[in-house]
Design an enzyme around this catalytic site. Structure first.
Site, PDB file in Angstrom:
ATOM      1  N   ARG A   1      -1.824   8.697  35.143  1.00 23.82           N
ATOM      2  CA  ARG A   1      -2.133  10.121  34.969  1.00 23.82           C
ATOM      3  C   ARG A   1      -3.629  10.426  34.842  1.00 23.82           C
ATOM      4  O   ARG A   1      -4.031  11.574  34.891  1.00 23.82           O
ATOM      5  CB  ARG A   1      -1.379  10.666  33.745  1.00 23.82           C
ATOM      6  CG  ARG A   1       0.081  10.952  34.057  1.00 23.82           C
ATOM      7  CD  ARG A   1       0.674  11.846  33.005  1.00 23.82           C
ATOM      8  NE  ARG A   1       1.057  11.094  31.831  1.00 23.82           N
ATOM      9  CZ  ARG A   1       1.087  11.595  30.593  1.00 23.82           C
ATOM     10  NH1 ARG A   1       0.724  12.845  30.379  1.00 23.82           N
ATOM     11  NH2 ARG A   1       1.456  10.854  29.579  1.00 23.82           N
TER      12      ARG A   1
ATOM     13  N   GLN B   1      -1.847 -10.284  32.453  1.00 24.77           N
ATOM     14  CA  GLN B   1      -0.427  -9.950  32.561  1.00 24.77           C
ATOM     15  C   GLN B   1      -0.199  -9.387  33.964  1.00 24.77           C
ATOM     16  O   GLN B   1      -0.639  -8.289  34.276  1.00 24.77           O
ATOM     17  CB  GLN B   1      -0.036  -8.894  31.509  1.00 24.77           C
ATOM     18  CG  GLN B   1       1.459  -8.602  31.509  1.00 24.77           C
ATOM     19  CD  GLN B   1       1.799  -7.287  30.840  1.00 24.77           C
ATOM     20  OE1 GLN B   1       0.934  -6.433  30.612  1.00 24.77           O
ATOM     21  NE2 GLN B   1       3.067  -7.090  30.546  1.00 24.77           N
TER      22      GLN B   1
ATOM     23  N   GLY C   1       6.101  -4.482  30.730  1.00 25.86           N
ATOM     24  CA  GLY C   1       6.353  -3.831  29.443  1.00 25.86           C
ATOM     25  C   GLY C   1       5.563  -4.442  28.302  1.00 25.86           C
ATOM     26  O   GLY C   1       4.932  -5.490  28.444  1.00 25.86           O
TER      27      GLY C   1
ATOM     28  N   ASN D   1      -3.798   9.455  27.959  1.00 25.06           N
ATOM     29  CA  ASN D   1      -3.082   9.245  29.221  1.00 25.06           C
ATOM     30  C   ASN D   1      -3.606  10.122  30.339  1.00 25.06           C
ATOM     31  O   ASN D   1      -3.316   9.874  31.493  1.00 25.06           O
ATOM     32  CB  ASN D   1      -1.585   9.512  29.030  1.00 25.06           C
ATOM     33  CG  ASN D   1      -0.980   8.547  28.034  1.00 25.06           C
ATOM     34  OD1 ASN D   1      -0.953   7.354  28.272  1.00 25.06           O
ATOM     35  ND2 ASN D   1      -0.558   9.061  26.894  1.00 25.06           N
TER      36      ASN D   1
ATOM     37  N   LYS E   1     -44.767  10.344  29.956  1.00 24.19           N
ATOM     38  CA  LYS E   1     -44.081   9.075  30.229  1.00 24.19           C
ATOM     39  C   LYS E   1     -45.009   7.917  29.938  1.00 24.19           C
ATOM     40  O   LYS E   1     -46.160   7.935  30.377  1.00 24.19           O
ATOM     41  CB  LYS E   1     -43.657   9.030  31.698  1.00 24.19           C
ATOM     42  CG  LYS E   1     -42.859   7.802  32.046  1.00 24.19           C
ATOM     43  CD  LYS E   1     -43.151   7.251  33.425  1.00 24.19           C
ATOM     44  CE  LYS E   1     -44.488   6.530  33.468  1.00 24.19           C
ATOM     45  NZ  LYS E   1     -44.704   5.727  34.673  1.00 24.19           N
TER      46      LYS E   1
ATOM     47  N   TYR F   1     -48.644  16.882  33.086  1.00 24.61           N
ATOM     48  CA  TYR F   1     -48.042  15.552  33.187  1.00 24.61           C
ATOM     49  C   TYR F   1     -48.994  14.516  32.627  1.00 24.61           C
ATOM     50  O   TYR F   1     -50.163  14.457  33.007  1.00 24.61           O
ATOM     51  CB  TYR F   1     -47.726  15.212  34.657  1.00 24.61           C
ATOM     52  CG  TYR F   1     -47.191  13.806  34.823  1.00 24.61           C
ATOM     53  CD1 TYR F   1     -46.050  13.396  34.144  1.00 24.61           C
ATOM     54  CD2 TYR F   1     -47.838  12.884  35.643  1.00 24.61           C
ATOM     55  CE1 TYR F   1     -45.557  12.091  34.266  1.00 24.61           C
ATOM     56  CE2 TYR F   1     -47.349  11.584  35.783  1.00 24.61           C
ATOM     57  CZ  TYR F   1     -46.210  11.195  35.086  1.00 24.61           C
ATOM     58  OH  TYR F   1     -45.729   9.918  35.212  1.00 24.61           O
TER      59      TYR F   1
ATOM     60  N   ASN G   1     -57.535  17.917  23.780  1.00 25.46           N
ATOM     61  CA  ASN G   1     -56.853  19.109  24.271  1.00 25.46           C
ATOM     62  C   ASN G   1     -56.692  18.964  25.781  1.00 25.46           C
ATOM     63  O   ASN G   1     -57.679  18.824  26.502  1.00 25.46           O
ATOM     64  CB  ASN G   1     -57.667  20.362  23.926  1.00 25.46           C
ATOM     65  CG  ASN G   1     -56.799  21.597  24.053  1.00 25.46           C
ATOM     66  OD1 ASN G   1     -55.905  21.643  24.891  1.00 25.46           O
ATOM     67  ND2 ASN G   1     -57.057  22.582  23.229  1.00 25.46           N
TER      68      ASN G   1
ATOM     69  N   ALA H   1     -53.585  23.273  30.692  1.00 19.22           N
ATOM     70  CA  ALA H   1     -52.413  23.659  31.481  1.00 19.22           C
ATOM     71  C   ALA H   1     -52.556  23.173  32.915  1.00 19.22           C
ATOM     72  O   ALA H   1     -53.633  23.257  33.508  1.00 19.22           O
ATOM     73  CB  ALA H   1     -52.246  25.167  31.458  1.00 19.22           C
TER      74      ALA H   1
ATOM     75  N   GLY I   1     -62.358  22.871  34.433  1.00 19.37           N
ATOM     76  CA  GLY I   1     -61.072  23.240  35.034  1.00 19.37           C
ATOM     77  C   GLY I   1     -61.076  23.002  36.540  1.00 19.37           C
ATOM     78  O   GLY I   1     -62.100  23.158  37.198  1.00 19.37           O
TER      79      GLY I   1
HETATM   80  C1  UD1 Z   1       5.031   2.526  23.512  1.00 18.95           C
HETATM   81  C2  UD1 Z   1       6.197   2.157  22.588  1.00 18.95           C
HETATM   82  C3  UD1 Z   1       6.748   3.428  21.958  1.00 18.95           C
HETATM   83  C4  UD1 Z   1       5.667   4.150  21.221  1.00 18.95           C
HETATM   84  C5  UD1 Z   1       4.506   4.454  22.177  1.00 18.95           C
HETATM   85  C6  UD1 Z   1       3.357   5.019  21.417  1.00 18.95           C
HETATM   86  C7  UD1 Z   1       7.224   0.210  23.633  1.00 18.95           C
HETATM   87  C8  UD1 Z   1       8.372  -0.298  24.396  1.00 18.95           C
HETATM   88  N1  UD1 Z   1       7.233   1.495  23.357  1.00 18.95           N
HETATM   89  O1  UD1 Z   1       5.604   3.261  24.583  1.00 18.95           O
HETATM   90  O2  UD1 Z   1       7.786   3.083  21.066  1.00 18.95           O
HETATM   91  O3  UD1 Z   1       6.154   5.357  20.673  1.00 18.95           O
HETATM   92  O4  UD1 Z   1       4.048   3.240  22.801  1.00 18.95           O
HETATM   93  O5  UD1 Z   1       2.375   5.444  22.314  1.00 18.95           O
HETATM   94  O6  UD1 Z   1       6.355  -0.552  23.241  1.00 18.95           O
HETATM   95  N2  UD1 Z   1       0.842  -2.218  28.278  1.00 18.95           N
HETATM   96  C9  UD1 Z   1       0.533  -3.449  28.768  1.00 18.95           C
HETATM   97  N3  UD1 Z   1       1.411  -4.055  29.622  1.00 18.95           N
HETATM   98  C10 UD1 Z   1       2.594  -3.482  29.978  1.00 18.95           C
HETATM   99  C11 UD1 Z   1       2.900  -2.214  29.461  1.00 18.95           C
HETATM  100  C12 UD1 Z   1       2.013  -1.611  28.614  1.00 18.95           C
HETATM  101  O7  UD1 Z   1      -0.513  -4.004  28.471  1.00 18.95           O
HETATM  102  O8  UD1 Z   1       3.336  -4.093  30.744  1.00 18.95           O
HETATM  103  C13 UD1 Z   1      -0.088  -1.567  27.373  1.00 18.95           C
HETATM  104  C14 UD1 Z   1      -0.595  -0.241  27.889  1.00 18.95           C
HETATM  105  O9  UD1 Z   1      -1.798  -0.428  28.616  1.00 18.95           O
HETATM  106  C15 UD1 Z   1      -0.830   0.530  26.603  1.00 18.95           C
HETATM  107  C16 UD1 Z   1       0.215  -0.014  25.657  1.00 18.95           C
HETATM  108  O10 UD1 Z   1       0.592  -1.261  26.182  1.00 18.95           O
HETATM  109  O11 UD1 Z   1      -2.111   0.260  26.054  1.00 18.95           O
HETATM  110  C17 UD1 Z   1       1.403   0.885  25.500  1.00 18.95           C
HETATM  111  O12 UD1 Z   1       2.040   1.023  26.751  1.00 18.95           O
HETATM  112  P1  UD1 Z   1       2.728   2.357  27.231  1.00 18.95           P
HETATM  113  O13 UD1 Z   1       3.250   2.176  28.589  1.00 18.95           O
HETATM  114  O14 UD1 Z   1       1.835   3.505  26.980  1.00 18.95           O
HETATM  115  O15 UD1 Z   1       3.965   2.422  26.222  1.00 18.95           O
HETATM  116  P2  UD1 Z   1       4.840   3.677  25.940  1.00 18.95           P
HETATM  117  O16 UD1 Z   1       5.854   3.780  26.978  1.00 18.95           O
HETATM  118  O17 UD1 Z   1       3.997   4.835  25.695  1.00 18.95           O
HETATM  119 MG    MG Z   2       1.948   5.344  26.050  1.00 21.61          MG
END
Ligand code: UD1
Ligand code: MG
Length: 461
Positions: free
Chosen positions: A15, A75, A80, A229, A353, A368, A379, A382, A425
């Protein structure tokens, strides 16, 4: 108590609609990630060393930004938050009983809040940072037992029932867990949910099943747990951050005309009775001495402004020193290496500068001074300039004490004007001027008697 720190920063930030990885967007002049790294570094008293940063989207750029401040683990793909923590398992130090999980996109977490969360864990409990939100849409909900006491788990918004969606107590994304248990729990996670992701939040139910105490610690302040976000949220957090800084300065006695129109991207150290009018921007490291006043709409970066100095509106200062009681602006520009002594006056549309002006020197209008050494009480008229650049190299102009440079002079460097010299001047000075002498270097004035202006040719007929 020593702690491990994990900072999750692999997410995409769709986003933001930007090619820059989300955690590298800037807030108050520092990247979002840097704010989190700084908050973690503040845990130094707890010997939190070398956070483990989970990188994924824009991994190279994020790794560069982390530098020596942490260890990055990749990662790829991002499956997740639970999967993110899985990647850190080999890097976590078992001798630290507590592991703290922070988010790279939640920048305004305070060190003391992170420390309190780690303390709530104490190497034995699973501590969740929570908050009550009037609109909890999108967040993981804290599910408690019927009595509303014991935490039973976290359910993600997308997986929640309508009744669970009505819960306003949410998980902020930050937790502290016993290191050994965290490692075992994350490795046992399954992606059986609406998003087919490994949810870190599923470890809460595991803790409950094993009889490990779960504590929900409410965040002291909403600003600390807000994530970024979108550009809109980034701008909102920027204002909150600026307000926080403005309040700290005002508590220290600085008089800000309007804390809502104040920006600091770095550090600002002020003496007593400092006044700052609205719309100013401070960057880098700025110090302002006792009783100094900064007019409206100034931009001041990496500068030291001594006691009693007055910076008039719309002045731009970068890498400069301003002496005690000096007057600068309005509309002045001090560039890197400008060093003004006490009581120096720099007026409108004057650019300085890499030049030193000794006490009491004045350049009040349209001038300048570059690569120059200017003596006391000079002094400088200008429209006068130092011609310091020959197209290949820069040269220095030395102006002795009490020199008077008339208006519209060009001092072609390298050149030295001796103490007490006077420059007529309109002169273009290419040779040194001895002390006490008058130098005039311009075409002599000629007046022609009986001269008539050309007339327009008449059209015939
Ligand atoms: C997460 C929480 C949610 C909480 C919310 C708060 C989980 C499953 N859920 O959800 O309960 O209310 O944050 O904002 O944890 N990231 C990684 N690798 C990934 C996915 C995410 O490094 O594979 C990082 C993202 O960059 C971010 C953070 O983890 O910094 C949170 O990820 P995001 O996708 O925002 O989690 P939410 O779905 O918002
Ligand atoms: Mg989030």
């Amino acid at each position: 108590m020593a702690v491990n720190v994990i900072i999750m920063a692999a997410g995409k930030g769709t986003r933001m609609k930007s090619t820059l990885p989300k955690v590298l967007h800037r807030l108050g002049g520092r990247s979002l990630l840097q704010h989190v790294l700084d908050a973690a570094a503040g845990l130094g008293a707890l010997q939190a060393v070398n956070p483990v940063v989970v990188v994924g989207h824009g991994a190279d750029a994020v790794t560069d930004a982390v530098g020596a401040q942490g260890r990055c683990v990749l990662q790829q793909p991002q499956l997740g938050t639970g999967h993110a923590v899985q990647q850190t398992v080999p890097a976590l130090d078992d001798t630290n009983a507590t592991t703290l999980v922070l988010n790279g996109d939640v920048p305004l977490i305070r060190t003391q809040t992170a420390a309190a969360l780690a303390a709530a864990c104490g190497g034995e409990r699973l501590a969740l940072l929570t908050i009550d939100l009037p609109d909890p849409t999108g967040y993981g909900r804290i599910v408690r037992d019927a009595a509303g006491e014991r935490v039973l788990g976290i359910v993600e918004h997308k997986d929640a029932t309508d009744a669970q969606r009505a819960i306003t107590e949410v998980y902020t994304g930050m937790m502290a867990a016993p290191t050994a248990l965290l490692k075992r729990w994350v490795m046992a996670l399954k992606a059986e949910n609406a998003q087919r992701e490994y949810y870190l939040t599923d470890i809460v139910a595991m803790a409950v099943a094993e009889g490990v105490p779960v504590v929900a610690s409410p965040a002291p302040d909403e600003t600390e747990v807000l994530g970024v976000n979108s550009p809109l949220q980034l701008a909102d957090l920027e204002r909150r951050f600026q307000r926080r800084q403005a309040e700290a300065l005002m508590e220290a006695g600085v008089r800000l005309a309007d804390p809502a129109r104040f920006d600091l991207r770095g550090s600002l150290t002020c003496g007593s009775d400092v006044e700052i009018d609205f719309g100013c921007l401070f960057e880098g490291q700025v110090t302002i001495g006792d009783g100094a006043r900064i007019g409206a709409h100034c931009v001041i970066k990496d500068a030291a402004i001594a006691a009693g100095a007055v910076i008039h509106p719309f002045t731009h200062i970068d890498g400069a020193q301003v002496g005690a009681g000096a007057l600068v602006g309005p509309f002045a520009r001090l560039r890197p290496g400008a060093q003004l002594g006490a009581e120096v006056h720099i007026g409108n549309f004057v650019e300085v500068k890499n030049a030193t002006l000794a006490d009491g020197a004045k350049a009040n209008h349209l001038a300048y001074l570059g690569d120059a050494t200017v003596g006391p009480r000079v002094n400088y008229g200008a429209g006068s300039i130092t011609a310091n650049y020959d197209g290949a190299n820069k040269h220095r102009t030395v102006i002795g004490a009490d020199v008077h440079v008339g208006s519209n002079c060009v001092l072609v460097a390298p050149v030295t004007l001796g103490d007490g010299a006077t420059i007529g001047g309109g002169s273009t000075i290419t040779k040194d001027v001895p002390a006490g002498q008058l130098a005039v270097a311009r075409g002599r004035q000629v007046a022609l008697a009986g001269w008539t202006r050309p007339q327009k040719a008449r059209k015939p007929g």
